[in-house]
Design an enzyme around this catalytic site. Structure first.
Site, short mmCIF file in Angstrom:
data_model
loop_
_atom_site.label_atom_id
_atom_site.label_comp_id
_atom_site.label_asym_id
_atom_site.label_seq_id
_atom_site.Cartn_x
_atom_site.Cartn_y
_atom_site.Cartn_z
N SER A 124 0.84 -1.20 0.00
CA SER A 124 0.00 0.00 0.00
C SER A 124 0.88 1.25 0.00
CB SER A 124 -0.85 -0.03 1.27
OG SER A 124 -1.43 1.23 1.51
N TYR A 148 -1.86 -0.79 11.00
CA TYR A 148 -2.11 -1.35 9.66
C TYR A 148 -0.92 -1.10 8.74
CZ TYR A 148 -3.67 -1.59 4.83
OH TYR A 148 -3.73 -1.87 3.49
N LYS A 152 2.04 -3.69 6.73
CA LYS A 152 2.45 -3.70 5.31
C LYS A 152 3.97 -3.52 5.20
CE LYS A 152 -1.55 -4.38 3.50
NZ LYS A 152 -1.86 -5.67 2.90
P1 NAD Z 1 -11.08 -6.70 1.23
O1 NAD Z 1 -11.29 -6.67 2.69
O2 NAD Z 1 -12.24 -6.39 0.35
O3 NAD Z 1 -10.48 -8.11 0.78
C1 NAD Z 1 -9.68 -8.90 1.62
C2 NAD Z 1 -10.23 -10.32 1.60
O4 NAD Z 1 -9.42 -11.15 2.43
C3 NAD Z 1 -11.67 -10.41 2.13
O5 NAD Z 1 -12.44 -11.15 1.22
C4 NAD Z 1 -11.51 -11.14 3.46
O6 NAD Z 1 -12.65 -11.93 3.77
C5 NAD Z 1 -10.27 -11.97 3.21
N1 NAD Z 1 -9.52 -12.31 4.43
C6 NAD Z 1 -9.15 -11.47 5.43
N2 NAD Z 1 -8.46 -12.16 6.37
C7 NAD Z 1 -8.40 -13.45 5.94
C8 NAD Z 1 -7.82 -14.63 6.48
N3 NAD Z 1 -7.19 -14.62 7.65
N4 NAD Z 1 -7.95 -15.79 5.79
C9 NAD Z 1 -8.61 -15.80 4.61
N5 NAD Z 1 -9.16 -14.72 4.05
C10 NAD Z 1 -9.07 -13.56 4.71
O7 NAD Z 1 -9.86 -5.71 0.92
P2 NAD Z 1 -9.37 -5.13 -0.48
O8 NAD Z 1 -9.72 -3.71 -0.53
O9 NAD Z 1 -9.75 -6.04 -1.58
O10 NAD Z 1 -7.80 -5.20 -0.21
C11 NAD Z 1 -7.03 -6.33 -0.61
C12 NAD Z 1 -5.61 -6.13 -0.13
O11 NAD Z 1 -5.11 -4.91 -0.64
C13 NAD Z 1 -5.48 -6.04 1.39
O12 NAD Z 1 -4.30 -6.71 1.77
C14 NAD Z 1 -5.34 -4.56 1.65
O13 NAD Z 1 -4.61 -4.29 2.82
C15 NAD Z 1 -4.60 -4.10 0.41
N6 NAD Z 1 -4.84 -2.69 0.08
C16 NAD Z 1 -6.12 -2.22 -0.04
C17 NAD Z 1 -6.34 -0.88 -0.34
C18 NAD Z 1 -7.73 -0.33 -0.43
O14 NAD Z 1 -7.90 0.88 -0.26
N7 NAD Z 1 -8.75 -1.13 -0.69
C19 NAD Z 1 -5.26 -0.02 -0.53
C20 NAD Z 1 -3.96 -0.53 -0.42
C21 NAD Z 1 -3.77 -1.87 -0.11
C1 WQD Z 2 -9.21 10.04 0.83
C2 WQD Z 2 -9.37 11.55 1.05
C3 WQD Z 2 -9.64 12.13 3.36
C4 WQD Z 2 -13.52 10.07 3.82
C5 WQD Z 2 -6.76 4.98 3.01
C6 WQD Z 2 -5.73 4.28 3.86
C7 WQD Z 2 -4.60 3.77 3.00
C8 WQD Z 2 -5.13 2.91 1.83
C9 WQD Z 2 -6.23 3.61 1.09
C10 WQD Z 2 -5.07 0.60 2.43
C11 WQD Z 2 -8.60 12.07 2.26
C12 WQD Z 2 -10.90 12.45 2.58
C13 WQD Z 2 -12.33 10.59 3.32
C14 WQD Z 2 -14.55 10.97 4.19
C15 WQD Z 2 -13.16 12.81 3.50
N1 WQD Z 2 -5.70 1.69 2.29
N2 WQD Z 2 -12.16 11.94 3.16
N3 WQD Z 2 -14.33 12.31 3.99
O1 WQD Z 2 -6.91 8.03 3.78
O2 WQD Z 2 -5.99 8.35 1.44
O3 WQD Z 2 -6.14 6.08 2.37
O4 WQD Z 2 -7.24 4.07 2.01
O5 WQD Z 2 -3.91 0.40 2.31
O6 WQD Z 2 -3.76 3.04 3.84
O7 WQD Z 2 -5.24 5.20 4.83
O8 WQD Z 2 -8.21 7.23 1.73
O9 WQD Z 2 -10.56 7.30 1.01
O10 WQD Z 2 -10.03 7.40 3.48
O11 WQD Z 2 -9.48 9.37 2.05
O12 WQD Z 2 -13.03 14.03 3.37
O13 WQD Z 2 -15.62 10.56 4.68
O14 WQD Z 2 -10.75 11.82 1.33
O15 WQD Z 2 -9.38 13.09 4.34
O16 WQD Z 2 -8.15 13.37 1.93
P1 WQD Z 2 -6.76 7.54 2.40
P2 WQD Z 2 -9.64 7.74 2.08
#
Ligand code: NAD
Ligand code: WQD
Length: 344
Positions: A124, A148, A152
């Site tokens: 991430s 979190y 990562k």
């Molecule tokens: P998500 O929660 O929709 O998907 C994760 C999946 O993993 C879910 O289906 C959940 O049921 C499953 N899971 C969780 N723990 C588990 C376990 N112990 N065993 C088996 N399955 C398990 O999340 P996402 O948004 O699809 O994110 C996927 C990956 O990408 C995550 O590792 C997340 O940290 C990373 N990521 C997400 C974002 C984002 O904003 N969505 C941003 C950066 C990184």
């Molecule tokens: C985006 C912008 C908020 C909600 C997060 C995690 C990051 C990654 C992606 C997993 C910011 C603003 C948000 C709201 C708002 N996840 N905002 N009102 O914080 O960039 O990243 O998700 O790895 O680790 O921190 O994403 O969508 O929460 O916010 O004004 O109700 O929107 O302040 O500027 P963020 P976000």
């Protein structure tokens, strides 16, 4: 030969499964549905017209996970499974360390035992902590602002150590920026539990009438309109990035980190405006206090992914907003839609 997809029922995992199946790959999905629904898997098949193997299991269950490797010829793993809520990770850090870190160690142990040394890991942009400037390239200093983010960062380090110990491993660390949008069909998308933490699902839920208005977190940042700037990336573009990374790891060894972002930053108010324009749906909002720990500006330099993976984002904010809205309006209760309609 098959690709193991952990967390394949989740938001990014389900979209990646669709693209893998469309490309003709055989996939094996594992998920414990802790943050997803079985319906997502049905819809992957509905979109692609293809069936695939699925194991409902927790990655922390070593015995069950090993059975997957015993029963299948696995080529590589794409590891999405994990917990992802920043706020929750501050409240229950141990669960985050155990779920994210221990499960990755277990997965790698089993992969090693079965001589599967190809891995794509969901990292991430959070590993850049509070970036000093933008665009952010992969060699920027890394740090964590919360448990979190630390999971990562620690997993990236663990995987670096693993590669140092055995150069036969081939690992891609994909650092996603802000994933939004949904599949064009409107059949799969992001289905957060409770009130969304992230901007785009929050906007969509205001649009559909589930939430009254958007809280804009702060308007005194050093940006054009004072609201925070992020690099929003369409989830289908992100999914395609995994296919490219997979190709790379299957044909080389090494460990590399890649930014998956568009390279463009949009403010919160620009996203509200883009959403209204793309959908015709008004989004009322109120300016509230800035959220603790939020960076003012965060966007990627995606040059390395373009150069080394041949990947770049194709979709703009209009499609991100239109596709988020299609998913949300067709599925106002997420994957629970059918149940809710029957109850009414
Ligand atoms: P998500 O929660 O929709 O998907 C994760 C999946 O993993 C879910 O289906 C959940 O049921 C499953 N899971 C969780 N723990 C588990 C376990 N112990 N065993 C088996 N399955 C398990 O999340 P996402 O948004 O699809 O994110 C996927 C990956 O990408 C995550 O590792 C997340 O940290 C990373 N990521 C997400 C974002 C984002 O904003 N969505 C941003 C950066 C990184
Ligand atoms: C985006 C912008 C908020 C909600 C997060 C995690 C990051 C990654 C992606 C997993 C910011 C603003 C948000 C709201 C708002 N996840 N905002 N009102 O914080 O960039 O990243 O998700 O790895 O680790 O921190 O994403 O969508 O929460 O916010 O004004 O109700 O929107 O302040 O500027 P963020 P976000």
């Amino acid at each position: 030969m098959a690709i193991l997809v952990t967390g394949g029922a989740g938001y990014i995992g389900s979209h990646t499964c669709v693209e893998l199946l469309n490309e003709g790959q055989e996939i094996i999905v594992v998920d414990n549905f802790s943050n997803s629904k079985p319906e997502a898997l049905k819809r992957i098949s509905e979109i692609t017209g293809r069936q695939f193997k699925f194991y409902e299991l927790d990655l922390l269950n070593e015995v069950q996970l090993e059975k997957v490797f015993m029963e299948n010829e696995i080529d590589a793993a794409i590891h999405f499974a994990g917990l992802k809520s920043v706020g929750e990770s501050v409240t229950i850090p141990l669960r985050y360390y155990q779920t994210n870190i221990t499960s990755t160690v277990i997965l790698c142990e089993i992969m090693k035992k079965y001589e599967v040394r190809n891995l794509v890991f969901s990292s991430s942009a959070t590993v850049y902590g509070m970036p000093e400037r933008c665009p952010i390239s992969e060699e920027f200093p890394l740090s964590a602002l919360n448990p979190y983010g630390r999971t990562k960062l620690m997993i990236e380090e663990i995987l670096q150590d693993l590669h140092k110990s055995d150069s036969g491993w081939s690992i891609s660390l994909l650092r996603y920026f802000n994933p939004v949008g949904a599949h064009k069909s409107g059949l799969i998308g992001e289905d957060p539990n409770g009130i969304p933490n992230n901007l785009m699902p929050y906007i969509s839920q205001v649009g559909v009438g589930k939430l009254e208005y958007l809280n804009v977190f702060g308007n005194e940042y050093p940006t054009l309109d004072g609201t925070g700037i992020r690099d929003y990336i369409h989830v289908v573009d992100l999914a395609m990035g995994h296919l490219k990374a997979l190709k790379k790891i299957l044909t080389s060894t090494g460990i590399e980190a890649y930014n998956l972002g568009t390279g463009n930053g949009y403010s919160v108010l620009e996203m509200v405006d883009a959403f209204e324009k793309a959908t015709g749906v008004p989004i009322p909002y109120k300016i509230v206090e800035a959220r603790a720990g939020d960076a003012a500006i965060c966007y990627a330099d995606p040059t390395k992914a373009k150069k080394e993976l041949g990947w770049e984002a194709k979709f703009g904010v209009e499609e991100m907003c239109a596709d988020s809205w299609k998913w949300q309006s067709l599925n106002p209760y997420g994957y629970e839609i059918k149940k809710k309609f029957i109850q009414v």
